[in-house]
Design an enzyme around this catalytic site. Structure first.
Site, PDB file in Angstrom:
ATOM      1  N   GLN A 204      17.319  87.840 -27.229  1.00 24.73           N
ATOM      2  CA  GLN A 204      17.294  86.564 -27.940  1.00 24.73           C
ATOM      3  C   GLN A 204      18.569  85.774 -27.665  1.00 24.73           C
ATOM      4  O   GLN A 204      19.661  86.274 -27.884  1.00 24.73           O
ATOM      5  CB  GLN A 204      17.157  86.877 -29.424  1.00 24.73           C
ATOM      6  CG  GLN A 204      17.527  85.752 -30.358  1.00 24.73           C
ATOM      7  CD  GLN A 204      17.366  86.167 -31.830  1.00 24.73           C
ATOM      8  OE1 GLN A 204      16.275  86.494 -32.268  1.00 24.73           O
ATOM      9  NE2 GLN A 204      18.459  86.160 -32.562  1.00 24.73           N
ATOM     10  N   GLY A 205      18.454  84.540 -27.206  1.00 20.84           N
ATOM     11  CA  GLY A 205      19.629  83.739 -26.886  1.00 20.84           C
ATOM     12  C   GLY A 205      19.774  82.530 -27.802  1.00 20.84           C
ATOM     13  O   GLY A 205      19.272  81.454 -27.514  1.00 20.84           O
ATOM     14  N   TYR A 206      20.434  82.759 -28.943  1.00 17.97           N
ATOM     15  CA  TYR A 206      20.614  81.673 -29.909  1.00 17.97           C
ATOM     16  C   TYR A 206      22.064  81.195 -29.921  1.00 17.97           C
ATOM     17  O   TYR A 206      22.367  80.068 -29.576  1.00 17.97           O
ATOM     18  CB  TYR A 206      20.262  82.165 -31.313  1.00 17.97           C
ATOM     19  CG  TYR A 206      18.790  82.145 -31.654  1.00 17.97           C
ATOM     20  CD1 TYR A 206      17.826  82.051 -30.661  1.00 17.97           C
ATOM     21  CD2 TYR A 206      18.371  82.220 -32.973  1.00 17.97           C
ATOM     22  CE1 TYR A 206      16.477  82.038 -30.991  1.00 17.97           C
ATOM     23  CE2 TYR A 206      17.030  82.208 -33.306  1.00 17.97           C
ATOM     24  CZ  TYR A 206      16.083  82.118 -32.309  1.00 17.97           C
ATOM     25  OH  TYR A 206      14.768  82.096 -32.634  1.00 17.97           O
ATOM     26  N   SER A 207      22.951  82.099 -30.365  1.00 16.39           N
ATOM     27  CA  SER A 207      24.341  81.703 -30.615  1.00 16.39           C
ATOM     28  C   SER A 207      25.043  81.260 -29.339  1.00 16.39           C
ATOM     29  O   SER A 207      24.748  81.737 -28.254  1.00 16.39           O
ATOM     30  CB  SER A 207      25.119  82.880 -31.201  1.00 16.39           C
ATOM     31  OG  SER A 207      24.573  83.269 -32.423  1.00 16.39           O
TER      32      SER A 207
ATOM     33  N   SER B 169      21.977  90.416 -28.030  1.00 21.65           N
ATOM     34  CA  SER B 169      21.880  91.879 -28.088  1.00 21.65           C
ATOM     35  C   SER B 169      21.119  92.406 -26.881  1.00 21.65           C
ATOM     36  O   SER B 169      20.022  91.915 -26.588  1.00 21.65           O
ATOM     37  CB  SER B 169      21.111  92.329 -29.323  1.00 21.65           C
ATOM     38  OG  SER B 169      21.720  91.848 -30.466  1.00 21.65           O
TER      39      SER B 169
ATOM     40  N   GLU C 130      14.367  87.199 -39.348  1.00 15.75           N
ATOM     41  CA  GLU C 130      15.470  88.081 -38.984  1.00 15.75           C
ATOM     42  C   GLU C 130      16.290  88.461 -40.209  1.00 15.75           C
ATOM     43  O   GLU C 130      16.710  89.596 -40.373  1.00 15.75           O
ATOM     44  CB  GLU C 130      16.366  87.355 -37.975  1.00 15.75           C
ATOM     45  CG  GLU C 130      17.445  88.241 -37.374  1.00 15.75           C
ATOM     46  CD  GLU C 130      18.387  87.448 -36.466  1.00 15.75           C
ATOM     47  OE1 GLU C 130      18.318  86.202 -36.482  1.00 15.75           O
ATOM     48  OE2 GLU C 130      19.179  88.086 -35.768  1.00 15.75           O
TER      49      GLU C 130
ATOM     50  N   GLU D  96      28.266  82.968 -46.311  1.00  8.07           N
ATOM     51  CA  GLU D  96      28.518  81.620 -46.807  1.00  8.07           C
ATOM     52  C   GLU D  96      27.292  80.732 -46.583  1.00  8.07           C
ATOM     53  O   GLU D  96      26.922  79.933 -47.453  1.00  8.07           O
ATOM     54  CB  GLU D  96      29.746  81.017 -46.106  1.00  8.07           C
ATOM     55  CG  GLU D  96      31.077  81.653 -46.514  1.00  8.07           C
ATOM     56  CD  GLU D  96      31.300  83.030 -45.899  1.00  8.07           C
ATOM     57  OE1 GLU D  96      30.638  83.357 -44.890  1.00  8.07           O
ATOM     58  OE2 GLU D  96      32.118  83.794 -46.440  1.00  8.07           O
TER      59      GLU D  96
END
Lengths: 392, 377, 392, 377
Positions: A135-138, A170, A253, A376
């Site tokens: 998974q390529g999000y950040s 990951s 998630e 947060e």
């Protein structure tokens, strides 16, 4: 395997018979460990033949994705039937035949947002364990602000040209394909110009580098995209509407990560764990007080997971309240490990000392309240969407 | 008693120390040492000794600077800010204090060796996972004119690099009793003593020491037989106070790094330090650090002025410092987000050292209980 | 009384001799209590003749306001001399001859901002204990936002006409005069249109009503202004610049309230107090853990008060850091009382049971972190002015 | 076990209770009772009895509604939301459970009296400042065919208003032993029993009871002699679970009031609920309440389905509820600012009742220790 429309009790009997007949005895009732997980994929090597056999038998019956349609290799089960399947597997100590980000994340996204061709092409290799996804999000510098996507995909007419960088992907170094958020409109408001793109990790221009954490080695990678050509058919959903898919998967998630706290130390009490670490530690009033509090909170949180699960299964969903599970579960888990470190004293300070990897696990818990949305951000979500407190 | 404010002399000492350590022992030096498998940098200690730090508690007539415990706390605090690893605490604070309480020429010579930066010490005390001096089981049995030491010590700070070892041994009584303990000062290379480095999270020198019939001659006995506590008690007080100061410095170091990050780092189109929830947490942390700073200054003052009453002041400082450092590193890691979790970033080093410092020489519960007991409950 | 320019040790001897000669024995070394305080004022009645005698003797020597100029009835002492005086009074168990908001608040404000006529008229009655002052800052609905002043003073040429309402005016029902913030310009930005006005409480149109708190009776009042005519000479400082005076006094007040925690339970340990409440309570690990933590923090906070006091006396001032003392001291005091209530069990639940007024004191502590600036405002001040974190 | 979610029936019960209490027993009723010196409103209990609340745990054959402990928890929770004062907990939960565990026609008649709303009970248990049933010293000595009770009880909830008193007395053994205790069910007006109301902060009926040779005939003994715990254990479990539910309701009540205030109240030209620091604290409080809600539902479930295993579930619920209510009232008062400190505002009532509820039937430390013990440490 039982027919789809069948009485629950009969279904249970047939499932349990099938598991007993087909799950190799060597796999059953083994403690979970890193190397007992089957991730699948092009480069996967099974630990032993029994592990391969169990996957082959299970995927034939659609058990790797029980509720997906049978045409994609799923089991076509109802929600209740899947619940029975999981209960029987747990009861009989049968491990999951396959785990993957494809099953957890991409599959549900494709089923909800993908077109027919994409489902037909990508879902079967997932259920069969042939393709492993990451998974390529950040992105570097974006942090909690996931919509701050800088990796751009330029429309070149017949393909997209992708340039940029992802972090916290990951197992990117072990995956075959990646699903990623890319920016397709740089002028639109932040959330509007994002698209959801699938890429073969073997495409020229994609490279990965593992990230070392404060706790040691990790499955996380940095992933670099340097003039990567991606066919346009690999865009999921509408162009510039990728944020909808991302949000859908984020909620998904969050529930998974928050739930981690429950099983981490099994069904044993914290007191029992502490006794193992140092049988005098509980005589210290400070440690005893914190152990009692953490035990109380852990049990009550487990009940809360149960209650929310029942609510979701009753069709009520969980929605924004999943932010609470993520927040509470990860903060509690950090507290538990702080306590275990205190209780174990100097013996816990070695990377691989009398208590094995406790120190690394303790440090690793610190990421729990950051990854998948920080504490947060979770509190912001609760405040604004659950409690409906006003914006500034 | 004197004021808790730094004197002008103390402010100069602090500034000088900070300047030196920023250049000579920044966090990047700890990283380099760790990556090279080095527990510390021997050259650094020579420089510290030249500045008089090794002799901070050594009398002037033994070549020391005799600056006192407040000064030792200031140096220790500044080493905490940059996580500088050195034999300072074991040698210049703990061993020097024990030796000062032992009379005679032999102790004076040993102190001179410390002040010159030639001798370094490790204190071999605990045998289990907790700080419990009176649980010592390592035996020292009479053998001819001397003793023969058998047993094991663990979590010995500076254990593999020190040239000498102060070892607490049982010459009488049974484990659990404070009586019957004696303190030996032996060469670290002596036959029968084996030292194995522990791979601790703070990447410093902690060791397990095995004593297999190690010979100690009469001169190796520090102070009187069965009377170790007379030397060890003040030495531990001094060490605990200096360690508390290091932890307070660590809290200041990680908190400065975090405040810097809060001011620079932008998310959701604004500096994250402008989010009120983070502001309040940062302000609370600062308040805790301020309160701990007072307890540290007080411990140094009491050790210098009325050392016999030091237990309350020292344990108060160590209890506060352990908790404050813990809060500072937890907030630091969380506020840095993902970047702080990576080994490439320095935040993790603070968290690891804070945990080790919290345990060494007695954890929060140990010192809080001593405060309670000194306060009559 | 000693001459102003004198060696400290000689000063100390002379002061202590004077105290021993002049402070009536019946007043010395008595425990502090509500009725041992002398507030003074037009309607004041002394508890006994010794109390009156002590005030009369002390004010003659300027000891009610040691550092104020002698021309206003002060003692004309230096900072160090005042410190010696306080030390000797404490050592000899002599009570303060007079306490008042005039001495603590208005006097310093007039000395800094008042004109000559105002000082000459108002300071002597304060030092002599003839006029008792109260403070009119807060208004209903304003809360922490003290600059949100709605009470208005209209310029009627030869006088101001005041209309509005104040709350939390301590002892307004017993005071002779009030110093208050009033709005003199309704169009200016919030902080710019405020003035600092003095009013005789006997002026027609001023009424008061006591406020009952959750802890019971309180010194607080609501104070109403209904077409109150105030002479223009009663304006302190410049018109519309009253906020400067208010800020000056707020910092002052904050230090006083935060400091309260130190002395509240005297020099005894919390453990000793708990033992008195229930001699088994400290066997409970929860209570023991919290008692140890509160004891550690109390002692460290007392040292912090000492450090800040030394810093202020060395001329360094305290400034915004006073917000920390206010915050930490009041929050700590709340924790201490929560602990005492837990330790005392059901015996503490009566308004006037085996432990006297403990329950009322516990409830009263809840206001500590609200009055004189809330904990939230203190944290804002620390974040913005001490840590210099950016604004949104 | 059944689900922790409310069933449709339970949702209806909850809504009905809320609707009734909002009208019949809002916080203003508590204020009116307090100002009039009334501990509770007798008319309210008659109405509750008519709705079947008095008989919530009474078997149908004794005229009860027999709805079970989950239902009792729901009613108790809703009473917590509006701080409704009634004999519900002492009578309908504690006494009814004890009587259900006592066999025979006499107990059945007593249960019928409860269900009808005619009889109310107080449980006279503790003699000191803490909940310690086994420390009972009040003696019941054989006298003819019956007993004579001498001693004192304190913090007896509903002690001055109840028509009957369940009193725990020592018929054997010594204080500190769980054995040798017997439970008597006597008329509150019996000669020799004097009842004095305590002026507690929650303005409810708590009393000191003095027994000066009070006669109890054989029929007044509930269950077997020396075997009080067989009845009292389940009665206390039920009472503690219902009290935990009340505290959770109280937390919900004060938190709803606080959230409303955060949305309406403006300061510094914005709604105070828009300040992120307050938002995060409100969100944290909500999370704590959610987690406590699960523990409350679980306690009711376990009491209904496997009551012999209830200790862990009940103590878990009471420990969580005490802490959560405490957090809710502290945040509630602080976030309301000055107005919440005034007696004219309702916030203080929540804080006062939370404190009393936290102590009654065992405080946080008592129940946390029972959780630990049930979990083997």
């Amino acid at each position: 395997m039982p027919a789809p429309a069948i009485e629950p009790e009969q279904f249970r009997t047939q499932i349990s018979d099938w598991i007993m007949d087909n799950c190799p005895a060597s796999l059953r009732n083994r403690p979970m460990s890193e190397d007992s997980i089957v991730w699948g994929g092009r480069r996967w090597t099974f630990r032993d033949d029994d592990q391969r056999l169990w996957l082959e038998r299970a995927r034939q019956e659609g058990l790797t994705a029980p509720r997906w349609p049978t045409e994609y290799g799923g089991g076509g089960m109802t929600r209740d039937q899947e619940k029975i399947l999981r209960e029987e597997m747990a009861r009989l100590g049968a491990p999951p035949p396959l785990e993957s980000f494809g099953l957890w994340m991409l599959g549900p996204a494709l089923l909800a947002f993908g077109n027919e061709a994409q489902k037909a092409r990508h879902l079967p290799p997932i259920t069969q364990g042939e393709i492993r996804w990451c998974q390529g999000y950040s992105e570097p510098g974006a942090g909690s602000d996931l919509a701050n996507v800088q990796t751009r995909a330029e429309d070149m007419g017949d393909h997209y040209l992708v340039n940029g960088q992802k972090v916290w992907t990951s197992y990117a170094d072990k995956a075959d394909w990646i699903f990623a958020l890319v920016r397709t409109d740089r002028d639109a408001p932040k959330h509007k110009g994002i698209s959801f793109l699938l890429m073969d990790m073997e495409t020229p221009g994609i490279t990965t580098r593992p990230i070392r954490l404060i706790s040691g080695k990790s499955p996380f990678c940095e992933t670099f995209f340097d003039n990567v050509k991606v066919p346009k058919e690999n865009l999921v959903g509408e162009v510039n509407r990728g944020w909808d898919i991302a949000k859908y998967l984020l909620t998904h998630e969050r529930e998974m990560i928050g739930g981690g706290a429950r099983g981490l130390l099994g069904g044993r009490s914290l007191g029992a764990f502490i006794d193992d670490l140092d049988d005098g530690a509980l005589n210290d009033p400070v440690i005893r007080t914190e152990a009692m509090a953490a035990e109380v909170d852990t049990l009550a949180f487990a009940m809360t997971m149960e209650r929310y699960k029942d609510h979701a299964e009753a069709g009520g969903g969980v929605g924004n309240a999943s932010a609470m599970l993520k927040y509470y579960g990860t903060e509690l888990n950090k507290r538990r490990y702080e306590l275990l470190m205190s209780a174990a004293g100097s013996d816990a300070l070695e990377w691989d000392g009398p208590h094995g990897t406790l120190a690394a696990e303790w440090l690793r818990t610190k990421a729990n309240s950051i990854e998948g949305g920080t504490s947060e951000v979770m509190l912001d979500i609760i405040a604004k969407r659950v409690l409906e407190l006003p914006s500034a | 008693m004197t004021s808790l404010l730094d004197t002008e002399e103390e402010i100069m000492l602090r500034d000088a120390a900070r300047g030196f350590l920023d250049g000579a022992a920044p966090v990047s030096a700890l990283r380099a040492n760790r990556d090279a498998g080095r527990p510390c940098d021997p050259g650094l200690w020579r420089e510290m000794a030249q500045m008089g730090w090794a002799g901070v508690l050594v009398p002037e007539d033994a070549g020391g600077a005799e600056m006192g415990h407040r000064a030792a706390g200031i140096l220790s605090h500044e080493m905490g800010v940059t996580l500088a690893a050195s034999p300072f605490l074991s040698t210049a604070v703990i061993a020097a204090t024990a030796l000062r309480h032992a009379a005679g020429a032999r102790a004076r010579d040993a102190l001179a060796g410390i002040a010159a930066g030639e001798t370094t010490y490790a204190l071999a005390l605990d045998e289990g996972a907790r700080h419990l001096p009176e649980h010592t089981a390592l035996r020292a049995e009479r053998a001819g004119n001397g003793y023969r030491l058998s047993g094991s010590k663990t979590f010995v700070a500076d254990g593999t690099t020190a040239t000498r070892v102060l070892v607490l041994a049982r010459t009488g009584g049974v484990p659990g009793e404070a009586e019957g303990l004696s303190l030996f000062d032996i060469d670290a290379e002596r036959a029968g003593l084996s030292r194995a480095r522990l791979d601790t999270v703070d990447a410093r020198d902690h060791a397990r020491l095995d004593f297999d019939g190690v010979e100690a001659i009469g001169d190796d006995l520090l102070g009187e037989v069965d009377d170790a506590m007379r030397l060890l008690r003040p030495a531990l007080d001094a060490g605990q106070a200096a360690l508390a100061a290091e932890l307070a410095g660590l809290a200041n170091g990680v908190s400065a790094m975090t405040l810097g990050y809060l001011k620079e780092r932008r998310q959701f189109d604004r500096a994250i330090g402008s989010f009120q929830a983070l502001q309040h947490r940062a302000a609370h942390l600062w308040a805790e650090i301020e309160v701990t700073t007072s307890a540290i200054a007080n411990a140094g003052r009491v050790l210098d002025e009325t050392p016999d009453d030091a237990t309350l002041a020292v344990s108060l400082a160590k209890a506060r410092a352990a908790k404050t450092a813990d809060l500072a590193v937890r907030e630091g890691i969380q506020m840095h987000g993902g970047i702080g979790m990576t080994d490439d970033h320095d935040a993790g080093f603070f968290m690891k050292r804070a945990r080790v410092g919290a345990e060494w020489l007695g954890d929060y519960g140990y010192h809080a209980a001593r405060v309670a007991s000194a306060r009559g409950f």
